[in-house]
Design an enzyme around this catalytic site. Structure first.
Site, short mmCIF file in Angstrom:
data_model
loop_
_atom_site.label_atom_id
_atom_site.label_comp_id
_atom_site.label_asym_id
_atom_site.label_seq_id
_atom_site.Cartn_x
_atom_site.Cartn_y
_atom_site.Cartn_z
N LYS A 10 1.10 -1.31 0.16
CA LYS A 10 0.15 -0.21 0.02
C LYS A 10 0.73 1.37 0.06
O LYS A 10 1.89 1.58 0.77
CB LYS A 10 -1.49 0.08 0.87
CG LYS A 10 -2.03 1.26 1.40
CD LYS A 10 -1.73 2.52 1.70
CE LYS A 10 -1.60 3.17 1.85
NZ LYS A 10 -1.52 4.58 2.81
N GLY A 13 -0.37 9.01 0.40
CA GLY A 13 -0.55 9.98 -0.64
C GLY A 13 0.36 10.22 -0.85
O GLY A 13 1.03 10.50 -2.03
N GLY A 45 -4.23 10.73 0.28
CA GLY A 45 -5.14 11.80 1.21
C GLY A 45 -4.51 13.45 1.00
O GLY A 45 -5.43 14.25 0.88
N ASP A 172 -5.90 2.11 4.01
CA ASP A 172 -5.06 0.42 4.30
C ASP A 172 -5.54 -0.69 4.93
O ASP A 172 -5.24 -1.28 4.93
CB ASP A 172 -4.73 1.19 5.86
CG ASP A 172 -3.21 2.88 5.62
OD1 ASP A 172 -2.52 2.34 4.51
OD2 ASP A 172 -4.01 3.78 5.81
N LYS A 228 -3.51 2.34 10.54
CA LYS A 228 -2.98 1.00 9.62
C LYS A 228 -2.86 0.24 10.87
O LYS A 228 -2.27 -0.99 9.87
CB LYS A 228 -1.51 2.21 9.89
CG LYS A 228 -1.44 2.58 8.65
CD LYS A 228 0.05 3.74 7.97
CE LYS A 228 0.34 5.25 7.55
NZ LYS A 228 -0.82 5.00 5.86
N1 LIG Z 1 2.97 6.88 16.17
C1 LIG Z 1 2.55 7.34 15.17
N2 LIG Z 1 4.34 7.44 14.02
C2 LIG Z 1 3.90 7.53 13.32
N3 LIG Z 1 2.76 8.36 12.61
C3 LIG Z 1 1.43 8.90 13.13
C4 LIG Z 1 1.75 8.82 14.38
N4 LIG Z 1 0.99 8.75 15.06
C5 LIG Z 1 -0.11 9.59 14.03
N5 LIG Z 1 0.61 9.18 12.99
C6 LIG Z 1 -0.05 10.01 11.51
O1 LIG Z 1 0.41 9.75 10.82
C7 LIG Z 1 0.09 9.97 9.31
C8 LIG Z 1 0.63 8.70 8.27
O2 LIG Z 1 -1.50 8.21 8.19
P1 LIG Z 1 -2.16 9.02 6.71
O3 LIG Z 1 -1.97 10.56 6.86
O4 LIG Z 1 -3.51 8.42 6.80
O5 LIG Z 1 -0.85 8.80 5.86
P2 LIG Z 1 -1.06 7.26 4.34
O6 LIG Z 1 -1.92 8.42 3.19
O7 LIG Z 1 -0.21 7.24 4.29
O8 LIG Z 1 -2.37 6.53 4.18
C9 LIG Z 1 1.48 10.01 9.97
O9 LIG Z 1 1.99 11.24 8.60
C10 LIG Z 1 1.51 11.13 11.27
O10 LIG Z 1 0.82 12.20 10.75
MG LIG Z 2 -4.08 7.00 5.84
#
Ligand SMILES: Nc1ncnc2c1ncn2[C@@H]1O[C@H](COP(=O)(O)OP(=O)(O)O)[C@@H](O)[C@H]1O
Ligand SMILES: [Mg+2]
Length: 269
Positions: A10, A13, A45, A172, A228
């Site tokens: 996966k 974004g 996203g 995810d 995730k």
């Molecule tokens: N413990 C953590 N470790 C890493 N990232 C985290 C954690 N808690 C929250 N996050 C947030 O989760 C985000 C990843 O999820 P998301 O924004 O949905 O990205 P993606 O497009 O990869 O799904 C990171 O950029 C960060 O801001």
């Molecule tokens: Mg996400």
């Protein structure tokens, strides 16, 4: 018939926002597919947020699940299934990789239903609108067939319910479900951080089922990381033997990425 080992990857974004990032990722995917069958799922996203802001629409998300009203759904579908999916397939083509772009709706690859009201990690219950939850009864055989024919399926995380209503599925969540249904040997969640980080910003190398629950409950994991962890926990519990949340910015070798391994061994009974 024995099936080839299959990896579900996966791509977050953040990893796909410009042509050079998409090219590097397409090359890395090409290298990985030399040793295994591969199914790619992608999110988008960052670009969806930008487009919503341009239209003056507010973004609201709970544990990484986007509240999706009719206008948000239109933006999500246009950007994921339209722009990003096609750009990624084109980047793959440029990198010499034969990819096929599709959504979770194509050939019933994943059946989804409208998500039940969601109770967040902080205890609030919300109706997420046009958000889909995979039911686990999809027929992902098209993906296996494409792999058998040496194509790489690239799946945008859009589904539809049995009335034909399009639904926004967290990428995810979709990747976790497809990994289970395809009996993948590995689920690789590649994002814009060096895996799951602790309070000091250091990568947590491994997460067992107790730590997984703790991280969500005490807020060390929040927003998109919650989705995730939940997806990875389900995949690991359901027999996907190697499950990782890794740094997708490092594309040298997707077999050796920096990040967090989700180690959940249910006792056999
Ligand atoms: N413990 C953590 N470790 C890493 N990232 C985290 C954690 N808690 C929250 N996050 C947030 O989760 C985000 C990843 O999820 P998301 O924004 O949905 O990205 P993606 O497009 O990869 O799904 C990171 O950029 C960060 O801001
Ligand atoms: Mg996400």
């Amino acid at each position: 018939m024995t099936q080839n080992p299959l990896v579900v990857i996966k791509l977050g974004g953040e990893l796909l926002t410009d042509a050079s990032k998409r090219h590097d990722m397409a090359v890395a995917i090409g290298r990985l597919t030399a040793s295994t069958d591969l199914v790619v799922i992608h999110g988008g996203g960052r670009e969806i947020d930008t487009e919503l802001a341009t239209r003056g629409c507010a973004k609201q998300a709970f544990d990484g699940l986007r509240l999706t009203d009719a206008e948000t759904l239109e933006v999500v579908v246009n950007i994921l299934a339209g722009r990003i999916n096609t750009q990624l397939v084109a980047a793959a083509k440029h990198a010499g990789v034969r990819a096929v772009g599709l959504t979770a709706t194509d050939a019933g690859v994943s059946t989804v239903c409208r998500a039940e009201p969601y109770t967040t990690s902080t205890g609030t219950t919300v109706d997420l609108g046009f958000v889909g939850q995979p039911t686990g009864s999809g027929k992902p055989d098209l993906l296996r067939r494409l792999c058998d024919d040496r194509f790489i399926p690239i799946v945008a995380s859009i589904g539809s319910d049995d009335t034909g209503q399009l639904l926004n599925v967290n990428a995810d969540t979709l990747a976790g479900h497809l990994a289970i249904q395809l009996k993948a040997t590995r689920l690789l969640i590649a994002g814009g951080t060096a895996g799951v980080l602790d309070q000091e910003g250091q990568t947590i190398p491994a997460v067992n089922k107790f730590l997984l629950q703790q991280l969500i409950a005490d807020g060390r994991a929040s927003a998109g990381m919650v989705a995730k962890l939940i997806a990875c926990g389900e995949a690991a519990r359901s027999g996907v033997s190697r499950v990782e949340i890794v740094d997708g910015r490092q594309t040298d070798d997707l077999n050796n990425t920096k990040g967090t391994r989700i180690d959940i061994h249910e006792p056999a009974n």
